[in-house]
Design a protein around this motif. Structure first.
Motif, PDB file in Angstrom:
ATOM      1  N   PHE A 145       3.094 -28.503   5.404  1.00 13.93           N
ATOM      2  CA  PHE A 145       1.966 -29.285   5.538  1.00 13.93           C
ATOM      3  C   PHE A 145       2.203 -30.534   4.901  1.00 13.93           C
ATOM      4  N   VAL A 146       3.359 -30.681   4.199  1.00 11.72           N
ATOM      5  CA  VAL A 146       3.584 -32.067   3.545  1.00 11.72           C
ATOM      6  C   VAL A 146       5.094 -32.641   4.154  1.00 11.72           C
ATOM      7  N   SER A 147       5.171 -33.918   4.291  1.00 15.98           N
ATOM      8  CA  SER A 147       6.393 -34.392   4.580  1.00 15.98           C
ATOM      9  C   SER A 147       6.364 -35.598   4.024  1.00 15.98           C
ATOM     10  N   VAL A 148       7.543 -36.244   3.726  1.00 17.54           N
ATOM     11  CA  VAL A 148       7.925 -37.337   3.065  1.00 17.54           C
ATOM     12  C   VAL A 148       8.437 -38.634   4.022  1.00 17.54           C
ATOM     13  N   ILE A 149       7.847 -39.642   3.667  1.00 14.11           N
ATOM     14  CA  ILE A 149       8.109 -40.810   4.814  1.00 14.11           C
ATOM     15  C   ILE A 149       8.928 -41.743   3.476  1.00 14.11           C
ATOM     16  N   ASP A 150      10.146 -42.153   3.841  1.00 10.78           N
ATOM     17  CA  ASP A 150      11.021 -43.059   3.392  1.00 10.78           C
ATOM     18  C   ASP A 150      10.662 -44.459   3.170  1.00 10.78           C
ATOM     19  N   ILE A 151       9.739 -44.906   2.527  1.00  8.77           N
ATOM     20  CA  ILE A 151       9.218 -46.082   2.326  1.00  8.77           C
ATOM     21  C   ILE A 151      10.264 -47.162   1.713  1.00  8.77           C
ATOM     22  N   CYS A 152      10.911 -46.669   0.475  1.00  9.32           N
ATOM     23  CA  CYS A 152      11.841 -47.053  -0.381  1.00  9.32           C
ATOM     24  C   CYS A 152      13.038 -47.744   0.521  1.00  9.32           C
TER      25      CYS A 152
END
Length: 748
Positions: free
Chosen positions: A691-698
């Motif tokens: 239920f958790v995903s990482v979005i690479d804004i960096c």
């Protein structure tokens, strides 16, 4: 490769580059390939001092305490030169306290009920004594490790060693038929008592067993023996042997399907936590069993270690990058390569093009699907330092079949609503400042939240200075948001306190957003003074005068607004209540929770400390756990932090007298990348990955160019000018819009 026969020999097999004919020759020649000192001697050296291990153990008395006792305490002298301390508890809530001492002087103390706490020992170089106190044991073990590693090592090298050694252990086990059958001994057994071990184990027909007791930590009494019984799959119970010497083999019944092994050890007491191991009695000449046991310890010791700052650059990018047909994405090399320096990149991808500063890709509907990007980080001679594969996932922009509510939660980057307003404009055509890229008309995407734009069509949640803990605690953060001018040297720290003439209330600066000396500060209440108790007493304008600490003596403000709230807290039930927030501000349903927090946790942190990693990760998990417990159907998108201004913005905002301004940009980038790595690790954890995903804004924000700037003379003797940043962590409009672009690609 052949197997060991009943005599403990093999015909011929190859391993580790050699050819061997029996166990002894393999041990003598091949085992060196898996020796820790040979493989890692130039990388890391760790010294452990364990106070409690596999139970409550007191080094002062040398005896295990009753695990039901309410209070335990231990103290040990430490050599100087410790680099960090890690305390681990098997279960949250057991509670412990740690005191660092120099002789009898207290240097630092912490109380915690977390599973793990980590302390940067470099801050306390005179520490020569450690004191630990524990509350009642609610868990199976508690221990403290002090790390004296002085080597600077590379995480990839450590990970490679762990993988290789794990494989070696498996190979040893396969060759000699050893099952993983060590049993932890967590309580002292007095001489004359019996120790019972009841264990499920995969037992082979006709297998022989022998018991091994670590004689360094065991007192073998007169007449010490062991006995063995087994249970078959039909629950039949059989005594096999009784009163056997520890070096005697016992043969298990070949005609029964056995599932459980019961062992009794007599006349042995243990002076500290250990393991009793029972294993196949294949000949153990040369210490093969001991070698494997030590290798297992080496692997466990290294797993999860935090590396020092790498000597060479590393790749810092998320496994999956989201793209949308018709939308141009750019990935900036300087943002996802930590400390690129004089190195080179080779980026192979069937999509997009490589430019000097970034990879760019404008997909079409024909590109929908998945492609692989291979990133190689190279030395100037072409040798590979590191490589990584990234999934490039392209989607068409499609309107959901039913309303999808999206809540953005953040700190000062989100407080003004710029990101939420631009994301909504791009998704569904609501009003905004930017005019391109053109808006889509995906009417079932809704940006929701307590805070609203002027026409109430867009919502969000964000407060300057906030982080994970602020959103989970009862009180949030109380203070006054001040409009200021003439700011030259303000410290974001509780060490510098201010007061307004005529009032008892003290303030400290917890957040600043200043461009060329003008902007706003958040002056948090320090203690409960007259303004804390009565917010109406806060003057609309005035002067903050310094009472202690570093920074400018006076700060003038022309407007003020007291803020004291926690939007996710229910004052009636006195509990965290994001479900109540969703019911009130999100039409009782929330499909996506998009969170970007953490910069306020590390602004003043020493980049080379590990303290902020542990506290930030624990705080993020606490927030996510609370949210998921109440909103199990809501998907959480966790954004990496963008790098700060790369051309002087930090120097414009933060003085050189504290960690936020004394470390230059390379070190700042290092601590941001470390936090982003924590978020990636969290999202891959089996407890969160569903239920958790990482979005690479960096990687998707141009921190070289999208922070506010002004032009400054090159030097005192040269009137030519250069572009210098004037805000460290708050982007210009273009930066906010790039963050919105990254969210746009993620939520489609």
């Amino acid at each position: 490769m052949s197997f060991i026969n009943s005599d403990g020999k093999v015909e011929t097999w190859e391993f580790g580059g050699g050819t061997f004919t029996n166990v002894i020759s393999w041990i003598q020649s091949g085992i060196q390939a898996v020796n820790l000192s040979n493989r890692l001697s130039s990388l890391i050296t760790i010294t452990k001092y364990s106070l409690f291990e596999n139970g409550w153990y007191d080094y002062l008395t040398g005896a295990f305490a009753d695990s039901n006792m309410a209070f335990q305490r231990a103290e040990i002298e430490l050599p100087l030169g410790a680099q960090r301390l890690i305390a681990k508890n098997a279960k949250r809530g057991a509670g412990f306290a740690i005191c660092l001492m120099c002789d009898d002087e207290l240097l630092y103390s912490i109380t915690s009920d977390n599973v793990i706490e980590e302390i940067d020992m470099l801050r306390y170089p005179t520490c020569n004594r450690l004191r630990v106190s524990t509350q009642r044991s609610l868990a199976s073990y508690f221990f403290v490790v002090v790390d004296y590693s002085s080597a600077c090592y590379n995480k990839k090298e450590i990970d490679t060693f762990i993988k290789e050694t794990d494989n070696d252990i498996k190979e040893i086990s396969r060759l000699v038929g050893i099952e993983d059958s060590a049993v932890a001994i967590t309580k002292e057994w007095q001489s004359g008592d019996n120790l019972y071990i009841d264990r499920y184990i995969n037992i082979k027909e006709g297998q022989t067993f022998r018991v091994r007791v670590d004689t360094d930590v065991a007192k073998i009494g007169t007449g010490a023996r062991w006995s063995l019984a087994v249970t078959a799959i039909d629950d039949s119970y059989y005594y096999l042997e009784t009163n056997m010497d520890f070096n005697t083999d016992v043969t298990l019944m070949a005609d029964k399907e056995l599932t459980r092994l019961n062992m009794q050890i007599n006349k042995v007491s243990f002076i500290e936590a250990t393991e009793v191991t029972f294993y196949s009695s294949i000949p153990n000449e040369g210490g093969l069993i001991c070698q494997m046991s030590e290798l297992k310890k080496d692997v466990e010791e290294l797993k999860g270690q935090t590396p020092s700052m790498p000597n060479s650059p590393t790749i810092k990018i998320t496994d999956t990058i989201h793209c949308v047909a018709g939308d141009t994405i750019q990935l900036y090399y300087n943002m996802f390569i930590q400390h690129i320096g004089e190195y080179s990149l080779n980026i192979e991808c069937p999509k997009g093009k490589n430019y000097p500063r970034y990879w760019e890709y404008t997909p079409t509907s024909n590109d929908v699907g998945r492609a692989t990007m291979k990133i190689q980080l190279l030395n100037i001679d072409g040798s590979v330092i590191e490589e990584k594969s990234v999934n490039i996932v392209t989607k068409n922009a499609v309107n959901p079949s039913s309303p999808n509510n999206i809540l953005l939660v953040g700190d000062s980057l989100y407080a003004s609503g710029q990101i939420a307003i631009e994301l909504s404009r791009r998704l569904k055509g609501t009003s905004g400042v930017a005019t391109s890229p053109p808006a889509l008309l995906l009417s079932n995407f809704n940006l929701v939240g307590r805070l609203k734009n002027s026409d109430k069509s867009v919502g969000w949640e964000g407060t300057g200075g906030w982080s994970w803990n602020t959103y989970t605690g009862k009180n949030g953060m109380a203070g006054a948001r001040l409009t200021v001018s003439g700011v030259t040297d303000v410290r974001v720290t509780q060490d510098s306190l201010y007061r307004i003439d005529g009032f008892t209330q003290q303030f400290y600066i917890s957040e600043m957003n200043i461009n060329d000396g003008n902007g706003y500060l958040f002056a948090a209440f320090y203690g409960k003074g007259d303004i804390y108790n009565n917010h109406s007493k806060m003057p609309e304008s005035g002067v903050l005068k310094k009472q202690r600490g570093e920074g400018q003596e006076e700060i003038s403000f022309t407007a003020s607004k007291v803020e004291s709230y926690q939007p996710f807290w229910n004052n009636d039930t006195d509990e965290f209540d994001i479900q109540g927030y969703v019911d009130t501000y999100c039409d009782s349903h929330l499909e996506l929770l998009c969170v970007q927090l953490g910069i306020n946790s590390i602004i003043g942190a020493n980049p080379f400390s590990t303290d902020f990693e542990t506290t930030t990760l624990n705080a993020a998990k606490k927030f996510i756990d609370l949210v998921h417990a109440q909103l199990p159907d809501t998907r959480i998108l966790l954004a990496t932090l963008p790098l700060p201004s790369q051309n002087g913005g930090l120097g414009a905002n933060y003085a050189a007298g504290d960690a936020s301004g004394s470390y230059l940009i390379t070190s700042w980038n290092y601590k941001v990348h470390r936090v982003n790595d924590l978020y990636r690790t969290l999202s891959n954890d089996k407890s969160y990955k569903e239920f958790v995903s990482v979005i690479d804004i960096c990687s998707e924000m141009d921190s070289d160019n999208n922070y506010p700037y002004s032009y400054k003379q090159l030097n005192t003797r040269n009137s030519e000018t250069e572009k210098i940043g004037n805000n460290g962590v708050h982007p210009a409009n273009e930066g906010y819009w790039q963050i919105a672009d990254a969210w746009f690609r993620a939520v489609i």
